[in-house]
Design an enzyme around this catalytic site. Structure first.
Site, mmCIF file in Angstrom:
data_model
loop_
_atom_site.group_PDB
_atom_site.id
_atom_site.type_symbol
_atom_site.label_atom_id
_atom_site.label_comp_id
_atom_site.label_asym_id
_atom_site.label_seq_id
_atom_site.Cartn_x
_atom_site.Cartn_y
_atom_site.Cartn_z
ATOM 1 N N LYS A 161 -14.039 -6.882 -7.005
ATOM 2 C CA LYS A 161 -14.316 -7.209 -5.542
ATOM 3 C C LYS A 161 -15.576 -7.545 -5.274
ATOM 4 O O LYS A 161 -16.518 -6.942 -6.228
ATOM 5 C CB LYS A 161 -13.754 -6.274 -4.789
ATOM 6 C CG LYS A 161 -12.262 -5.830 -4.282
ATOM 7 C CD LYS A 161 -11.998 -4.636 -4.036
ATOM 8 C CE LYS A 161 -10.409 -4.503 -3.515
ATOM 9 N NZ LYS A 161 -9.977 -3.486 -2.536
ATOM 10 N N LYS A 201 1.465 -1.486 0.038
ATOM 11 C CA LYS A 201 -0.138 -0.225 0.098
ATOM 12 C C LYS A 201 0.854 1.047 0.415
ATOM 13 O O LYS A 201 2.137 1.368 0.521
ATOM 14 C CB LYS A 201 -0.822 -0.005 1.577
ATOM 15 C CG LYS A 201 -2.027 -1.394 1.069
ATOM 16 C CD LYS A 201 -3.132 -0.865 0.314
ATOM 17 C CE LYS A 201 -4.152 -1.607 0.068
ATOM 18 N NZ LYS A 201 -5.353 -1.553 -0.879
#
Length: 335
Positions: A246, A147
């Site tokens: 997702k 990230k």
């Protein structure tokens, strides 16, 4: 009417998890259960924080539904919008149908077999030394996702530190919309190449995809926040090379599979991701992952307790045993 019940849970994380612009200490989820003819189906959803789609709102919607017992997943797709409520209920219907048919969900979905999948393990946007230590801590991982925060100088050090700590693993990076412009991103790109990074996910804000127009990057770019559902797939070619599907975004495994097949027609590579949750949430995404080039299904790793039965992480792979979700699922362990 179809019997539907819901449970709202808050899943504490083992430690705070940082991405661009957010710090998470727990993850709320909603679980939907449906019953028909003595069979039970379950689905779990986390929602999408950046659209305001919360598990609490999903529970409220599901609790107010009155559906015919014979409703199909395709009818549900037309009835409810994409998001957490539909995801939880769609996945519950998949498990219900699998139980009624006496088949594993992957077979019901048209796969001849299910295989273990190489999955990334994610490192939050911490200081570079912490991320390097985390990379070493994922000793069995063969793929890592880093990230980033959008602070280019720190992001450069993050990438270099993790690559130095784990020179052998596949690495992708996820900016979570953190970069304001192509100029802001530019100093990071040669470092990504030098460090052998294989994927750049969502560098710019949703709605700011024009920043990719004419930008010739030396590694593939994945759309996450920029593509929520099947309709938005059509906007990706020419800007993105990969789509991150997702189930919380698109509203369930039914639409996820439709997205995967349409994305392949459009020439896009496939990625499956998650919003953090228990193994019950990973199980339907694992079915979708059978089609995917990149798999990011490490959500249970971050929560303090994953209720049994659980998916298995071994040798860098994820495997979903049949007792997690489907006809063989041990429902008593999920109470």
């Amino acid at each position: 009417m179809l019997a539907i019940s819901t449970i709202l849970r808050d899943l504490p994380l083992k430690s705070p998890f940082r991405i661009s612009g957010h710090v998470f200490e727990s993850q709320p989820v909603v679980e939907a259960r449906v019953t028909r003819g003595g069979h039970v189906g379950r689905g779990e959803a986390s929602g999408i924080y950046y659209t305001g789609d919360t598990p609490a709102a999903a529970k409220q919607l599901l609790d107010g539904l009155q559906l015919d017992e014979s409703i199909s997943r395709e009818e549900l797709r037309r009835l409810l919008p994409a998001g957490a409520a539909r995801n939880a209920l769609d996945c519950a219907l998949w498990e219900l149908e699998a139980a009624e048919a006496g088949l594993p969900v992957w077979k019901l979905a048209g796969f001849s077999a299910a295989r273990p999948l190489l999955t990334t393990m994610t490192l939050g946007a911490d200081d570079p030394a912490t991320m390097a230590a985390g990379a070493i801590g994922y000793a069995g991982a063969r793929a890592l996702k880093l990230k980033l925060s959008g602070d280019v100088d720190v992001d450069i050090e993050r990438v270099r530190a993790v690559r130095a700590a784990r020179p052998e693993v596949w690495i992708g990076v996820d900016a979570n919309q953190g970069y304001a412009s192509a100029d802001a991103l530019a100093p990071l790109v040669p470092v990504l190449v030098d460090c052998g990074v294989q994927l750049l996910e969502q560098p710019f804000k949703r709605g700011g995809e024009a920043a990719l127009d004419g930008l010739k990057l030396p590694l593939p770019v994945a759309a996450d926040e920029s593509c929520l559902d099947l309709n938005e797939l059509e906007t990706l070619p020419g800007r993105f090379q990969v789509v991150n599907i997702k189930l919380d975004k698109c509203g369930g495994l039914t639409e996820g599979l439709l997205m995967a097949r349409r994305a392949q027609e459009l020439g896009l590579k496939l990625m499956v991701g998650n919003m953090v949750g228990t193994s019950l949430a990973m199980a339907p995404a694992f079915v979708l992952g059978q089609l995917c080039d990149v798999v990011d299904l490490d959500g249970p790793v971050f929560i303090a307790r994953d209720p049994e039965p659980t998916v298995d992480y071994s040798g860098g792979d994820i495997w979903c045993p049949p007792d997690v979700w489907g006809p063989d699922a041990m429902l008593e362990n999920r109470a």
